[in-house]
Scaffold this motif. Structure first.
Motif, PDB file in Angstrom:
ATOM      1  N   GLY A  90     -36.012 -68.613 -51.004  1.00 21.01           N
ATOM      2  CA  GLY A  90     -37.340 -68.496 -50.414  1.00 21.01           C
ATOM      3  C   GLY A  90     -38.154 -67.401 -51.075  1.00 21.01           C
ATOM      4  N   LEU A  91     -37.511 -66.263 -51.410  1.00 21.63           N
ATOM      5  CA  LEU A  91     -38.225 -65.183 -52.070  1.00 21.63           C
ATOM      6  C   LEU A  91     -38.686 -65.588 -53.467  1.00 21.63           C
ATOM      7  CD1 LEU A  91     -35.992 -62.183 -50.963  1.00 21.63           C
ATOM      8  CD2 LEU A  91     -38.324 -62.677 -50.233  1.00 21.63           C
ATOM      9  N   ALA A  92     -37.864 -66.378 -54.171  1.00 22.19           N
ATOM     10  CA  ALA A  92     -38.293 -66.877 -55.474  1.00 22.19           C
ATOM     11  C   ALA A  92     -39.496 -67.800 -55.326  1.00 22.19           C
ATOM     12  CB  ALA A  92     -37.136 -67.611 -56.154  1.00 22.19           C
ATOM     13  N   CYS A  93     -39.490 -68.631 -54.277  1.00 24.86           N
ATOM     14  CA  CYS A  93     -40.643 -69.510 -54.027  1.00 24.86           C
ATOM     15  C   CYS A  93     -41.892 -68.692 -53.705  1.00 24.86           C
ATOM     16  CB  CYS A  93     -40.330 -70.474 -52.879  1.00 24.86           C
ATOM     17  SG  CYS A  93     -39.093 -71.729 -53.269  1.00 24.86           S
ATOM     18  N   VAL A  94     -41.728 -67.564 -53.024  1.00 25.29           N
ATOM     19  CA  VAL A  94     -42.868 -66.689 -52.740  1.00 25.29           C
ATOM     20  C   VAL A  94     -43.530 -66.249 -54.037  1.00 25.29           C
ATOM     21  CG1 VAL A  94     -43.461 -64.372 -51.924  1.00 25.29           C
ATOM     22  CG2 VAL A  94     -42.078 -65.869 -50.499  1.00 25.29           C
ATOM     23  N   GLN A  95     -42.718 -65.833 -55.001  1.00 20.01           N
ATOM     24  CA  GLN A  95     -43.269 -65.367 -56.266  1.00 20.01           C
ATOM     25  C   GLN A  95     -43.956 -66.481 -57.049  1.00 20.01           C
ATOM     26  OE1 GLN A  95     -43.522 -62.344 -57.105  1.00 20.01           O
ATOM     27  NE2 GLN A  95     -42.109 -61.312 -55.704  1.00 20.01           N
ATOM     28  N   LEU A  96     -43.569 -67.737 -56.775  1.00 18.83           N
ATOM     29  CA  LEU A  96     -44.195 -68.888 -57.443  1.00 18.83           C
ATOM     30  C   LEU A  96     -45.327 -69.469 -56.602  1.00 18.83           C
ATOM     31  CD1 LEU A  96     -40.897 -70.614 -58.669  1.00 18.83           C
ATOM     32  CD2 LEU A  96     -42.554 -69.403 -60.093  1.00 18.83           C
ATOM     33  N   PHE A  97     -45.650 -68.790 -55.471  1.00 21.64           N
ATOM     34  CA  PHE A  97     -46.723 -69.208 -54.563  1.00 21.64           C
ATOM     35  C   PHE A  97     -46.476 -70.593 -53.963  1.00 21.64           C
ATOM     36  CE2 PHE A  97     -48.542 -66.143 -57.506  1.00 21.64           C
ATOM     37  CZ  PHE A  97     -49.037 -65.193 -56.628  1.00 21.64           C
ATOM     38  N   LYS A  98     -45.199 -70.946 -53.803  1.00 22.11           N
ATOM     39  CA  LYS A  98     -44.824 -72.176 -53.104  1.00 22.11           C
ATOM     40  C   LYS A  98     -44.530 -71.791 -51.654  1.00 22.11           C
ATOM     41  CE  LYS A  98     -43.065 -74.395 -57.284  1.00 22.11           C
ATOM     42  NZ  LYS A  98     -41.946 -75.104 -57.938  1.00 22.11           N
ATOM     43  N   ILE A  99     -45.625 -71.529 -50.922  1.00 26.86           N
ATOM     44  CA  ILE A  99     -45.502 -70.897 -49.625  1.00 26.86           C
ATOM     45  C   ILE A  99     -44.857 -71.824 -48.597  1.00 26.86           C
ATOM     46  CG2 ILE A  99     -46.747 -69.597 -47.872  1.00 26.86           C
ATOM     47  CD1 ILE A  99     -46.830 -68.458 -50.728  1.00 26.86           C
ATOM     48  N   ASP A 100     -45.263 -73.093 -48.588  1.00 29.07           N
ATOM     49  CA  ASP A 100     -44.704 -74.029 -47.609  1.00 29.07           C
ATOM     50  C   ASP A 100     -43.198 -74.178 -47.793  1.00 29.07           C
ATOM     51  OD1 ASP A 100     -47.192 -74.416 -46.528  1.00 29.07           O
ATOM     52  OD2 ASP A 100     -47.625 -76.230 -47.680  1.00 29.07           O
ATOM     53  N   ALA A 133     -41.423 -71.103 -46.519  1.00 28.93           N
ATOM     54  CA  ALA A 133     -41.336 -71.068 -45.057  1.00 28.93           C
ATOM     55  C   ALA A 133     -40.191 -71.937 -44.559  1.00 28.93           C
ATOM     56  CB  ALA A 133     -42.656 -71.523 -44.446  1.00 28.93           C
ATOM     57  N   GLU A 134     -40.029 -73.130 -45.136  1.00 29.18           N
ATOM     58  CA  GLU A 134     -38.935 -74.019 -44.725  1.00 29.18           C
ATOM     59  C   GLU A 134     -37.575 -73.376 -44.998  1.00 29.18           C
ATOM     60  OE1 GLU A 134     -39.465 -77.710 -46.703  1.00 29.18           O
ATOM     61  OE2 GLU A 134     -41.328 -78.222 -45.670  1.00 29.18           O
ATOM     62  N   LEU A 135     -37.446 -72.718 -46.149  1.00 26.97           N
ATOM     63  CA  LEU A 135     -36.179 -72.082 -46.498  1.00 26.97           C
ATOM     64  C   LEU A 135     -35.890 -70.904 -45.571  1.00 26.97           C
ATOM     65  CD1 LEU A 135     -36.631 -72.196 -50.365  1.00 26.97           C
ATOM     66  CD2 LEU A 135     -34.900 -73.442 -49.077  1.00 26.97           C
ATOM     67  N   PHE A 136     -36.889 -70.080 -45.293  1.00 29.24           N
ATOM     68  CA  PHE A 136     -36.690 -68.952 -44.382  1.00 29.24           C
ATOM     69  C   PHE A 136     -36.318 -69.433 -42.979  1.00 29.24           C
ATOM     70  CE2 PHE A 136     -39.803 -66.411 -47.175  1.00 29.24           C
ATOM     71  CZ  PHE A 136     -38.764 -65.870 -47.913  1.00 29.24           C
ATOM     72  N   GLU A 185     -34.740 -72.234 -42.139  1.00 31.40           N
ATOM     73  CA  GLU A 185     -33.345 -72.694 -42.132  1.00 31.40           C
ATOM     74  C   GLU A 185     -32.386 -71.515 -42.216  1.00 31.40           C
ATOM     75  OE1 GLU A 185     -30.380 -75.861 -44.432  1.00 31.40           O
ATOM     76  OE2 GLU A 185     -32.428 -75.542 -45.179  1.00 31.40           O
ATOM     77  N   ALA A 186     -32.731 -70.528 -43.053  1.00 32.95           N
ATOM     78  CA  ALA A 186     -31.889 -69.332 -43.168  1.00 32.95           C
ATOM     79  C   ALA A 186     -31.812 -68.598 -41.830  1.00 32.95           C
ATOM     80  CB  ALA A 186     -32.437 -68.411 -44.258  1.00 32.95           C
ATOM     81  N   ARG A 187     -32.944 -68.522 -41.121  1.00 31.91           N
ATOM     82  CA  ARG A 187     -32.954 -67.836 -39.826  1.00 31.91           C
ATOM     83  C   ARG A 187     -32.007 -68.517 -38.843  1.00 31.91           C
ATOM     84  NH1 ARG A 187     -38.312 -67.861 -36.129  1.00 31.91           N
ATOM     85  NH2 ARG A 187     -37.914 -70.109 -36.387  1.00 31.91           N
ATOM     86  N   SER A 188     -32.064 -69.839 -38.754  1.00 29.00           N
ATOM     87  CA  SER A 188     -31.213 -70.542 -37.788  1.00 29.00           C
ATOM     88  C   SER A 188     -29.737 -70.351 -38.108  1.00 29.00           C
ATOM     89  CB  SER A 188     -31.569 -72.035 -37.768  1.00 29.00           C
ATOM     90  OG  SER A 188     -31.291 -72.635 -39.016  1.00 29.00           O
ATOM     91  N   ILE A 189     -29.394 -70.316 -39.402  1.00 30.08           N
ATOM     92  CA  ILE A 189     -27.989 -70.148 -39.792  1.00 30.08           C
ATOM     93  C   ILE A 189     -27.516 -68.729 -39.514  1.00 30.08           C
ATOM     94  CG2 ILE A 189     -26.409 -70.118 -41.761  1.00 30.08           C
ATOM     95  CD1 ILE A 189     -28.103 -72.411 -42.951  1.00 30.08           C
ATOM     96  N   LEU A 190     -28.307 -67.743 -39.938  1.00 33.30           N
ATOM     97  CA  LEU A 190     -27.873 -66.351 -39.792  1.00 33.30           C
ATOM     98  C   LEU A 190     -27.864 -65.913 -38.333  1.00 33.30           C
ATOM     99  CD1 LEU A 190     -29.675 -64.800 -42.896  1.00 33.30           C
ATOM    100  CD2 LEU A 190     -27.233 -65.234 -42.607  1.00 33.30           C
TER     101      LEU A 190
END
Length: 595
Positions: free
Chosen positions: A467-477, A480-483, A485-490
């Motif tokens: 998700g952080l790599a997508c942030v740097q590439l401005f792939k915001i949507d 958000a999806e990756l964060f 999913e990560a939140r629900s798992i962690l």
């Protein structure tokens, strides 16, 4: 178990498999022990060369292929055992797997046709086990799976011990095959079913049950199911206390596995106790090389406890034995060099650390005969971590790429490769190659999903990093999806108060703000601040940062939404514009990006 080499089963320990007489059943071949030849002959006939265009138009039209003519000889009840014997002889004589495969296929067909309706045929199950083992020796694991799934449906354990043991062997072989495909979750399910059948047939305290418990525990360690593995390992120790002499090789193997589990859970004192007892057992049995391997593990525990002098002493003991018994250029010697390099790096002796890294790399660059690719890849991965920690990501990346190249064609290494790709993603991110970082994380995520690790904490961390790599590439949507999913798992695996979970919360709040979902961002930051105030305390430096971010969002939410859009980088860290690119990268760990 494939991919888990930290704990070795002693060579004299009884096998959990059950040998069956040739005239009834055979001992189940282990897929991972069957070594495929360098270039196996294809079991399929070679295709004739295609006719040239100049001649094909004058060739008569070929008739449609006829359905295969049934072989009446397969109805002979004596043919199946004969063909199965030929298949086994072809394997043992080295004639080639193609011929053995043909014999095994015909044998299984013969047993199936000669079987009595409604009666399970153990000979059919036996032939299917052999057929699956041949497929595995050819590297055709996907084809072995349906064969074994069919084999485990043949016996009926309630009919007696022969049926029970045939069913047990089939489940364990199927578990091994799934393991070679990297599907650890399915592998563990098969092992658990096999253990259940074996216990019903042999009882809770049979020594063979103990071996199967340890085998399953090793698989659970690989899947990071440490609590379940600990319970099984305790059960194995109890069984071996009853049936084995004190300080036996079996007990030593159990204790080494238990030490590995305790170390993974952070219980270093218990791990050290188990390793010392295992070392005493190995000394009593004259296993000098195994004692040296345990000394290396003891050194690792001392290093984790910051008892550096004792760690050096243990490492040097292991190094002396390995050099005298295996030679100066053996990978075991290199493994000790790597551990010493890590120790000296942690104690600030960078020159000594680099020297030991170079000595290890020299050995790995010219491996002695018999060295496996897995050994070299593991060493290169450990050295890369040291280079990474001394801020040499380019060198670390080169080593990781070499390690992955060594493993890419090895069966059963998908989970390991995924871990290396995740590390490579971190390296790419550190040097600013965000597209390559995203690609590496994406490949790692895909492999982890297939391997059944989609609910592990490690998987959640990798999603956060992607998700952080997508942030740097401005792939915001996508971020958000990756964060999310990560939140629900962690949240499930680590709990809401864990630092990795809090980092994902912070990243998700910043992403929501960038998407214009200010209310969602406010809700997350309020929840994080509440956690810190009520459970974690407010001394953490991130508290003031999150508090100021929340105040800014609340202020903006109270007026008309007519503001200049901020870059996501500034939303995540308002002072980022004042930092250099390298300093911005260093800011990420506080937001959950573990470098």
């Amino acid at each position: 178990m494939p991919g888990l080499v930290s704990v070795k089963t002693p060579p004299d320990a009884p096998s959990p498999r059950i040998s069956i007489p040739d005239n009834t059943q055979i001992q189940t071949p282990r897929p991972e022990s069957a070594t495929p030849p360098t270039k196996p002959a294809s079991p399929l006939p070679k295709k004739p060369p295609s006719p040239s265009p100049s001649r094909s138009k004058f060739s008569p039209r070929k008739p449609p292929p006829e359905s295969p003519i049934p072989d009446p000889s397969l109805d002979n009840p004596d043919l199946g055992p004969f063909l199965l014997k030929l298949a086994r002889d072809a394997i043992s004589s080295g004639e080639g797997p193609a011929k053995a495969l043909d014999y095994a296929l015909r044998a299984s067909k013969s047993f199936e046709r000669c079987a009595i309706d409604g009666e399970p045929c153990l000979d059919l199950a036996m032939s299917l086990h052999v057929l699956a083992a041949i497929y595995c020796s050819l590297g055709r694991f996907e084809e072995a799976v349906p064969v074994l799934e069919r084999a485990i449906r043949v016996p009926e354990p309630a009919r007696g011990p022969d049926h029970a043991l045939a069913a047990f062997s089939g489940h364990m072989q199927l578990g091994d095959t799934y393991s070679m495909l990297g599907r650890v979750d399915r592998s563990i399910e098969c092992y658990e079913e096999g253990l259940k059948i074996q216990i019903e047939a042999l009882g809770e305290t049979d020594p063979r049950v103990g071996e199967t418990c340890r085998y399953l525990a090793e698989a659970q360690v690989q899947a990071m199911q440490f609590d379940k593995a600990e319970d099984l390992c305790k059960k194995t120790l109890e069984i071996h206390r009853v049936h084995s002499e004190p300080a036996s090789l079996e007990e030593a193997a159990d204790r080494r596995l238990m030490a590995l589990i305790c170390e993974a859970k952070g219980d270093y004192e218990s791990a050290l106790e188990h390793l010392v007892l295992a070392s005493m057992a190995m000394i009593a049995n004259g296993q000098d090389n195994e004692v040296a391997s345990i000394d290396l593990s003891i050194g690792n525990i001392y290093l984790a406890l910051c008892r550096f002098d004792e760690a050096v002493f243990s490492y040097q003991k292991a190094l002396t034995v390995f050099k005298s018994s295996k030679g100066d250029n053996h990978p075991s010697v290199a493994s000790v060099y790597v551990r010493l390099a890590d120790l000296y790096h942690k104690t600030g002796k960078l020159r000594e650390s680099k020297s030991y890294c170079e000595n290890a790399l020299r050995i790995y660059s010219k491996p002695v005969p018999g060295t496996t690719g897995e050994e070299i890849a593991g060493g290169l991965t450990e050295i890369s971590a040291i280079y990474e920690s001394v801020d040499e990501p380019e060198e670390a990346l080169k080593l990781l790429q070499k390690a992955m190249k060594l493993l890419e064609d090895k069966p059963g290494q998908q989970s390991t490769i995924a871990g290396i790709e995740a590390r490579m993603g971190v390296m790419f991110y550190m040097i600013g190659q965000y597209e390559e970082a995203r690609s590496s994380f994406e490949s790692a995520v895909a492999k982890l999903r297939v391997c059944g690790e989609r609910k592990s904490a490690f998987f959640g961390v990798v999603l956060n990093q992607m998700g952080l790599a997508c942030v740097q590439l401005f792939k915001i949507d996508e971020a958000a999806e990756l964060f999310e999913e990560a939140r629900s798992i962690l949240e499930q695996e680590c709990g809401p108060c864990h630092q990795d979970t809090l980092g994902v919360y912070s990243n998700l709040a910043a992403t929501y703000d960038a998407m214009g979902r200010v209310e969602d961002a406010i809700e997350i930051l309020e929840y994080v601040l509440k956690l810190r105030e009520e459970k974690l305390g407010i001394a953490n430096p991130d508290f003031e940062d999150e508090k100021s971010r929340l105040a800014e969002l609340l202020k903006e939410a109270g007026r008309a939404r007519n503001r200049k859009a901020k870059s996501l980088e500034n939303l995540i860290d308002p002072n980022s514009s004042k930092r250099t690119k390298k300093e911005v990268t260093k800011r990420w760990p506080g937001l959950g990006f573990r470098i």
